[in-house]
Design a protein around this motif. Structure first.
Motif, PDB file in Angstrom:
ATOM      1  N   VAL A 100      26.850 -49.762 -47.632  1.00 56.10           N
ATOM      2  CA  VAL A 100      25.504 -50.164 -48.028  1.00 56.10           C
ATOM      3  C   VAL A 100      25.716 -51.381 -48.914  1.00 56.10           C
ATOM      4  O   VAL A 100      26.363 -51.299 -49.951  1.00 56.10           O
ATOM      5  CB  VAL A 100      24.769 -49.041 -48.792  1.00 56.10           C
ATOM      6  CG1 VAL A 100      23.407 -49.518 -49.257  1.00 56.10           C
ATOM      7  CG2 VAL A 100      24.665 -47.788 -47.931  1.00 56.10           C
ATOM      8  N   GLU A 127      18.856 -39.208 -46.525  1.00 63.75           N
ATOM      9  CA  GLU A 127      18.139 -39.403 -45.280  1.00 63.75           C
ATOM     10  C   GLU A 127      17.867 -40.888 -45.087  1.00 63.75           C
ATOM     11  O   GLU A 127      17.835 -41.642 -46.062  1.00 63.75           O
ATOM     12  CB  GLU A 127      16.804 -38.654 -45.325  1.00 63.75           C
ATOM     13  CG  GLU A 127      16.941 -37.165 -45.495  1.00 63.75           C
ATOM     14  CD  GLU A 127      15.584 -36.486 -45.684  1.00 63.75           C
ATOM     15  OE1 GLU A 127      14.548 -37.179 -45.576  1.00 63.75           O
ATOM     16  OE2 GLU A 127      15.580 -35.282 -45.943  1.00 63.75           O
ATOM     17  N   ALA A 128      17.619 -41.285 -43.864  1.00 67.45           N
ATOM     18  CA  ALA A 128      17.261 -42.677 -43.588  1.00 67.45           C
ATOM     19  C   ALA A 128      15.992 -43.010 -44.369  1.00 67.45           C
ATOM     20  O   ALA A 128      15.050 -42.225 -44.410  1.00 67.45           O
ATOM     21  CB  ALA A 128      17.032 -42.884 -42.099  1.00 67.45           C
ATOM     22  N   GLY A 129      16.009 -44.149 -45.041  1.00 62.44           N
ATOM     23  CA  GLY A 129      14.852 -44.582 -45.825  1.00 62.44           C
ATOM     24  C   GLY A 129      14.863 -44.106 -47.266  1.00 62.44           C
ATOM     25  O   GLY A 129      14.015 -44.519 -48.057  1.00 62.44           O
ATOM     26  N   GLN A 130      15.819 -43.263 -47.631  1.00 64.33           N
ATOM     27  CA  GLN A 130      15.896 -42.760 -49.003  1.00 64.33           C
ATOM     28  C   GLN A 130      16.443 -43.843 -49.926  1.00 64.33           C
ATOM     29  O   GLN A 130      17.376 -44.568 -49.580  1.00 64.33           O
ATOM     30  CB  GLN A 130      16.800 -41.526 -49.060  1.00 64.33           C
ATOM     31  CG  GLN A 130      16.936 -40.932 -50.451  1.00 64.33           C
ATOM     32  CD  GLN A 130      17.761 -39.655 -50.455  1.00 64.33           C
ATOM     33  OE1 GLN A 130      17.920 -39.001 -49.430  1.00 64.33           O
ATOM     34  NE2 GLN A 130      18.285 -39.310 -51.615  1.00 64.33           N
ATOM     35  N   VAL A 145      17.836 -48.952 -49.782  1.00 64.72           N
ATOM     36  CA  VAL A 145      17.575 -47.726 -49.034  1.00 64.72           C
ATOM     37  C   VAL A 145      18.639 -47.505 -47.971  1.00 64.72           C
ATOM     38  O   VAL A 145      19.272 -48.452 -47.492  1.00 64.72           O
ATOM     39  CB  VAL A 145      16.175 -47.753 -48.374  1.00 64.72           C
ATOM     40  CG1 VAL A 145      15.078 -47.794 -49.423  1.00 64.72           C
ATOM     41  CG2 VAL A 145      16.029 -48.902 -47.430  1.00 64.72           C
ATOM     42  N   ALA A 146      18.817 -46.248 -47.615  1.00 65.25           N
ATOM     43  CA  ALA A 146      19.781 -45.875 -46.576  1.00 65.25           C
ATOM     44  C   ALA A 146      19.206 -46.251 -45.215  1.00 65.25           C
ATOM     45  O   ALA A 146      18.045 -45.944 -44.926  1.00 65.25           O
ATOM     46  CB  ALA A 146      20.063 -44.382 -46.638  1.00 65.25           C
ATOM     47  N   ASP A 147      20.000 -46.927 -44.403  1.00 70.68           N
ATOM     48  CA  ASP A 147      19.566 -47.271 -43.050  1.00 70.68           C
ATOM     49  C   ASP A 147      19.624 -46.056 -42.132  1.00 70.68           C
ATOM     50  O   ASP A 147      18.897 -45.994 -41.154  1.00 70.68           O
ATOM     51  CB  ASP A 147      20.438 -48.377 -42.464  1.00 70.68           C
ATOM     52  CG  ASP A 147      20.180 -49.721 -43.129  1.00 70.68           C
ATOM     53  OD1 ASP A 147      19.062 -49.935 -43.643  1.00 70.68           O
ATOM     54  OD2 ASP A 147      21.105 -50.557 -43.124  1.00 70.68           O
ATOM     55  N   SER A 148      20.513 -45.131 -42.469  1.00 73.74           N
ATOM     56  CA  SER A 148      20.657 -43.929 -41.658  1.00 73.74           C
ATOM     57  C   SER A 148      21.050 -42.768 -42.562  1.00 73.74           C
ATOM     58  O   SER A 148      21.458 -42.961 -43.704  1.00 73.74           O
ATOM     59  CB  SER A 148      21.719 -44.135 -40.573  1.00 73.74           C
ATOM     60  OG  SER A 148      22.956 -44.448 -41.172  1.00 73.74           O
ATOM     61  N   ALA A 149      20.933 -41.567 -42.028  1.00 77.49           N
ATOM     62  CA  ALA A 149      21.313 -40.375 -42.786  1.00 77.49           C
ATOM     63  C   ALA A 149      22.823 -40.359 -42.996  1.00 77.49           C
ATOM     64  O   ALA A 149      23.585 -40.926 -42.211  1.00 77.49           O
ATOM     65  CB  ALA A 149      20.874 -39.119 -42.038  1.00 77.49           C
ATOM     66  N   GLY A 150      23.257 -39.722 -44.071  1.00 74.40           N
ATOM     67  CA  GLY A 150      24.680 -39.628 -44.350  1.00 74.40           C
ATOM     68  C   GLY A 150      24.948 -38.891 -45.641  1.00 74.40           C
ATOM     69  O   GLY A 150      24.042 -38.331 -46.261  1.00 74.40           O
TER      70      GLY A 150
END
Length: 179
Positions: A100, A127-130, A145-150
């Motif tokens: 990120v 989560e994505a968007g977090q 923000v996160a682009d994807s979950a992880g």
């Protein structure tokens, strides 16, 4: 980026901007870029309060160039920096993780306010968007923000630490991956 590429990139959305002065400035910047020696890495132009930033590719310091006339009778002179520092080696992004990165230069904040709990900690599932953090630039808070979950594998930027464009702030592992 080579100066010859500028004409093909200068077309698009800027053509929608009315005004002969804007077109004239754009043409002068393209001429300036073509006159500069060496490959360009980045060229930034702002019209309000006019500013031009030129950055050469690392390891290719520019040689002095002749003055190029620009608006208002001013002249822009490209001169090489006294000494080009070697870029710091950024640790590699380990395989199986997603970096990120900072979308701009500013100050990274791990929490929404001083003394508050951080947005995320190592080991947290996201989560994505977090929101993972904030980069403050020119008094504007820009959420990261996160682009994807992880799962947060590593946080590389410290709270209230200055960060550079494209610097790795955090590393995420895919959800359910090896820890």
């Amino acid at each position: 980026m080579r100066p010859a590429e500028l004409s093909s990139r200068s077309g698009s959305a800027e053509d929608d901007v009315p005004g002969e002065e804007d077109r004239s400035l754009r043409d002068e910047v393209v001429d300036l870029a073509r006159a500069l020696p060496g490959p360009l890495r980045r060229l930034t132009v702002r019209s309000g309060d006019r500013a031009v930033e030129v950055e050469w590719a690392t390891g290719t310091p520019p040689a002095a160039a002749p003055p190029v006339p620009v608006s208002g009778g001013l002249q822009a002179v490209a001169s090489p920096p006294a000494e080009v520092p070697e870029p710091e080696e950024e640790p590699e992004v380990p395989e199986g993780t997603v970096a990120v990165r900072a979308p701009l230069v500013g100050t990274f904040y791990a929490a929404p306010s001083p003394g508050a709990e951080p947005f995320v900690r190592v080991g947290d599932e996201v989560e994505a968007g977090q929101t993972l953090g904030i980069v403050e630039a020119m008094k504007l808070m820009n959420p990261i923000v996160a682009d994807s979950a992880g799962v947060v594998a590593e946080i590389r930027a410290g709270d209230a630490e200055s960060v550079e464009y494209d610097q790795v702030l955090l590393l995420l592992r895919p959800p359910g991956g090896a820890r």
